[in-house]
Design an enzyme around this catalytic site. Sequence first.
Site, PDB file in Angstrom:
ATOM      1  N   GLY A  19       0.808  -1.216   0.000  1.00 25.25           N
ATOM      2  CA  GLY A  19       0.000   0.000   0.000  1.00 25.25           C
ATOM      3  C   GLY A  19       0.838   1.260   0.000  1.00 25.25           C
ATOM      4  CG  HIS A  48      -8.588  10.357  25.411  1.00 21.79           C
ATOM      5  ND1 HIS A  48      -9.932  10.502  25.177  1.00 21.79           N
ATOM      6  CD2 HIS A  48      -8.057  11.598  25.351  1.00 21.79           C
ATOM      7  CE1 HIS A  48     -10.219  11.772  25.005  1.00 21.79           C
ATOM      8  NE2 HIS A  48      -9.100  12.463  25.104  1.00 21.79           N
TER       9      HIS A  48
END
Length: 223
Positions: free
Chosen positions: A72, A142
């Site tokens: 890729g 997070h």
Amino acid sequence: MTPLLIIGAGGFARETAQLVEDVNAHIPTWELLGHLDDDPGLHGTSVDGVPVLGGAKEIDRYPHAQVVVCTGNPRDYASRWRIVHRLGLPATRYATLIHPTASVSRSSTVGPGSVIMAQTVLTASVRVGPHVSVMPHVTLTHDDEVSGFATLAGGVRLAGSVRVETGAYLGAGALVGENLTIGAFALVGMGSVVTRDVPAEQVWLGAPARYVRPATVNTGVDR
């Protein structure tokens, strides 16, 4: 040690082979058998000392080997999707490779077939799906979610609660703001600063990033 095959023999595949060496220097884990690449000009050669054993169809000769697909680039970032769907292997055949210098929190998860390169950080409750490429010096904070087949090039930074959908490509050094979504098979250019959601299959560039054109994506199969 567990036998391992790398599908592809280009830049990403070569970097993954070096990752495997680094893992083995830390804890002997993998017996790297070689690369499988569909370029017949590479068959019987070696890249960085690792043999190219043949094309991807040769995988049937190695039924006990784990596999990772390492292909890729920005010109064809759906190639992993095509290869994995063509191979039709169960998830249990795919290795998950994490560089020893990557920091992956205990509350974070990484899916099968994914590669996490050196100096990458997954801080808290980060979810990385299957067959994701995370290049060096990426920071995932997070509650980020990176879906399968996405590519995060070197130095990408995601603020909290970002969602990167299936097959998206984020170029080197791209920054994405909190709570944003990068749509499936979208492409965000190198150094872009994303301050709005990026719709699926669009190319966005700049700081702040803006729509440029539709993405040219060849998945080769229905989605």
